[in-house]
Structures are given as structure tokens and as C-alpha cells.
Scaffold this motif. Structure first.
Motif, PDB file in Angstrom:
ATOM      1  N   UNK A   5       0.803  -1.225   0.000  1.00 43.44           N
ATOM      2  CA  UNK A   5       0.000   0.000   0.000  1.00 43.44           C
ATOM      3  C   UNK A   5       0.828   1.264   0.000  1.00 43.44           C
ATOM      4  N   UNK A   6       2.046   1.241   0.398  1.00 44.02           N
ATOM      5  CA  UNK A   6       2.869   2.448   0.435  1.00 44.02           C
ATOM      6  C   UNK A   6       3.534   2.620   1.776  1.00 44.02           C
ATOM      7  N   UNK A   7       3.454   3.841   2.309  1.00 49.71           N
ATOM      8  CA  UNK A   7       4.120   4.110   3.577  1.00 49.71           C
ATOM      9  C   UNK A   7       3.418   5.246   4.299  1.00 49.71           C
ATOM     10  N   UNK A   8       3.783   5.407   5.563  1.00 46.06           N
ATOM     11  CA  UNK A   8       3.241   6.473   6.407  1.00 46.06           C
ATOM     12  C   UNK A   8       4.397   7.339   6.872  1.00 46.06           C
ATOM     13  N   UNK A   9       4.163   8.659   6.946  1.00 41.20           N
ATOM     14  CA  UNK A   9       5.206   9.566   7.388  1.00 41.20           C
ATOM     15  C   UNK A   9       4.671  10.615   8.345  1.00 41.20           C
ATOM     16  N   UNK A  10       5.578  11.291   8.983  1.00 39.89           N
ATOM     17  CA  UNK A  10       5.232  12.345   9.933  1.00 39.89           C
ATOM     18  C   UNK A  10       6.215  13.497   9.754  1.00 39.89           C
ATOM     19  N   UNK A  11       5.684  14.722   9.818  1.00 36.07           N
ATOM     20  CA  UNK A  11       6.509  15.924   9.719  1.00 36.07           C
ATOM     21  C   UNK A  11       6.193  16.802  10.922  1.00 36.07           C
ATOM     22  N   UNK A  32      11.239  10.381  -5.919  1.00 39.27           N
ATOM     23  CA  UNK A  32      11.111   9.086  -6.588  1.00 39.27           C
ATOM     24  C   UNK A  32       9.684   8.735  -7.021  1.00 39.27           C
ATOM     25  N   UNK A  33       8.829   9.734  -7.218  1.00 37.62           N
ATOM     26  CA  UNK A  33       7.482   9.461  -7.701  1.00 37.62           C
ATOM     27  C   UNK A  33       6.461   9.134  -6.625  1.00 37.62           C
ATOM     28  N   UNK A  34       6.778   9.361  -5.357  1.00 37.56           N
ATOM     29  CA  UNK A  34       5.815   9.109  -4.298  1.00 37.56           C
ATOM     30  C   UNK A  34       4.643  10.096  -4.425  1.00 37.56           C
ATOM     31  N   UNK A  35       3.467   9.667  -3.973  1.00 37.98           N
ATOM     32  CA  UNK A  35       2.282  10.517  -4.028  1.00 37.98           C
ATOM     33  C   UNK A  35       1.538  10.471  -2.698  1.00 37.98           C
ATOM     34  N   UNK A  36       1.187  11.643  -2.181  1.00 38.89           N
ATOM     35  CA  UNK A  36       0.400  11.733  -0.955  1.00 38.89           C
ATOM     36  C   UNK A  36      -0.996  11.177  -1.233  1.00 38.89           C
ATOM     37  N   UNK A  37      -1.463  10.261  -0.380  1.00 36.61           N
ATOM     38  CA  UNK A  37      -2.821   9.723  -0.539  1.00 36.61           C
ATOM     39  C   UNK A  37      -3.773  10.261   0.518  1.00 36.61           C
ATOM     40  N   UNK A  38      -3.273  10.591   1.691  1.00 34.77           N
ATOM     41  CA  UNK A  38      -4.091  11.243   2.723  1.00 34.77           C
ATOM     42  C   UNK A  38      -3.171  11.959   3.701  1.00 34.77           C
ATOM     43  N   UNK A  39      -3.733  12.968   4.378  1.00 36.75           N
ATOM     44  CA  UNK A  39      -2.941  13.737   5.334  1.00 36.75           C
ATOM     45  C   UNK A  39      -3.834  14.199   6.464  1.00 36.75           C
ATOM     46  N   UNK A  40      -3.273  14.252   7.674  1.00 38.65           N
ATOM     47  CA  UNK A  40      -3.952  14.849   8.812  1.00 38.65           C
ATOM     48  C   UNK A  40      -3.049  15.936   9.384  1.00 38.65           C
ATOM     49  N   UNK A  41      -3.676  17.002   9.834  1.00 36.39           N
ATOM     50  CA  UNK A  41      -2.925  18.155  10.332  1.00 36.39           C
ATOM     51  C   UNK A  41      -2.724  19.219   9.273  1.00 36.39           C
ATOM     52  N   UNK A  42      -3.060  18.917   8.038  1.00 39.94           N
ATOM     53  CA  UNK A  42      -2.912  19.871   6.951  1.00 39.94           C
ATOM     54  C   UNK A  42      -3.586  19.363   5.688  1.00 39.94           C
ATOM     55  N   UNK A  43      -3.655  20.228   4.697  1.00 37.84           N
ATOM     56  CA  UNK A  43      -4.239  19.878   3.407  1.00 37.84           C
ATOM     57  C   UNK A  43      -3.145  19.941   2.348  1.00 37.84           C
ATOM     58  N   UNK A  73      -0.148   9.428   4.619  1.00 32.38           N
ATOM     59  CA  UNK A  73       0.128   8.170   3.943  1.00 32.38           C
ATOM     60  C   UNK A  73       0.425   8.515   2.497  1.00 32.38           C
ATOM     61  N   UNK A  74       1.244   7.688   1.860  1.00 29.87           N
ATOM     62  CA  UNK A  74       1.653   7.974   0.487  1.00 29.87           C
ATOM     63  C   UNK A  74       1.859   6.680  -0.287  1.00 29.87           C
ATOM     64  N   UNK A  75       1.681   6.795  -1.585  1.00 37.63           N
ATOM     65  CA  UNK A  75       1.998   5.688  -2.472  1.00 37.63           C
ATOM     66  C   UNK A  75       3.495   5.633  -2.703  1.00 37.63           C
ATOM     67  N   UNK A  76       4.021   4.429  -2.801  1.00 34.87           N
ATOM     68  CA  UNK A  76       5.467   4.243  -2.963  1.00 34.87           C
ATOM     69  C   UNK A  76       5.959   4.741  -4.307  1.00 34.87           C
ATOM     70  N   UNK A  77       7.200   5.152  -4.308  1.00 34.43           N
ATOM     71  CA  UNK A  77       7.881   5.538  -5.528  1.00 34.43           C
ATOM     72  C   UNK A  77       8.898   4.482  -5.919  1.00 34.43           C
ATOM     73  N   UNK A  78       9.805   4.857  -6.795  1.00 37.87           N
ATOM     74  CA  UNK A  78      10.802   3.917  -7.312  1.00 37.87           C
ATOM     75  C   UNK A  78      11.740   3.410  -6.219  1.00 37.87           C
TER      76      UNK A  78
END
Length: 96
Positions: A5-11, A32-43, A73-78
Motif C-alpha cells: 500500500x505504500x508508507x506512512x510519514x510524519x513531519x 522518486x514518484x511518491x504521491x500523498x494519498x491522505x494527510x492529517x494536520x494539513x491539506x 500516507x503515500x503511495x510508494x515511488x521507485x
């Protein structure tokens, strides 16, 4: 691989100043082509590799010597290198 499904990150955005920061906007880039799929705390808004984030109502003010945290959460890149080219409009802050 199917089922990945991808990965989760925090900033975390830290305000190192002595006054609150309001009206901020965070920018960063994926390499590397990653794409944000959802975010909390911001748009997020993403155009190619470039991502711009505006705050949610509950993260709109970064208190003096305080911080706010965004998650996504984001979709994986290369190869999934860490994001780069962080910029923050609206105040003197550091990002992790």
C-alpha cells in the motif's frame, strides 16, 4: 508486489522564534514518484514531485517555541528517498 500500500510519514514543524506563527505553508519535494494519498494536520496539494501543505484549523497556529505535527500516507515511488527541499512560508521554523 501486489498488496503493497505504500508508507506512512510524519513531519514536525518547530517554531524556534519568540512569537506565534500563523498562516504558514509548507513545501517539500519527493524524488522518486511518491504521491500523498491522505494527510492529517494539513491539506496537501501535489503537482508532480512538489507538495504544498496548508494547515488544518487545529494546526494553524504554531506557538512560540512550540510545534505542530502533520501525518500522511503515500503511495510508494521507485526507491522512496526521503523528501527534500523543505520551505516554510510564514515564519522562522525548522522541520523534521
Amino acid at each position: 508486489m501486489a498488496g503493497e500500500w505504500g508508507f506512512q510519514g510524519e513531519i514536525a514543524i518547530r517554531n524556534t522564534g519568540t512569537a506565534a506563527v500563523t498562516g504558514w505553508s509548507l513545501g517539500f519535494s519527493f524524488a522518486d514518484g511518491q504521491t500523498i494519498t491522505s494527510m492529517w494536520g494539513g491539506t496537501p496539494r501535489q503537482s508532480g514531485a512538489a507538495v504544498t501543505v496548508t494547515p488544518a484549523s487545529y494546526t494553524a497556529v504554531i506557538p512560540a517555541r512550540g510545534s505542530v505535527t502533520l501525518g500522511f500516507t503515500a503511495g510508494k515511488g521507485a526507491t522512496n528517498s526521503a523528501p527534500t527541499d523543505f520551505t516554510l512560508d510564514g515564519g522562522a521554523c525548522a522541520t523534521d
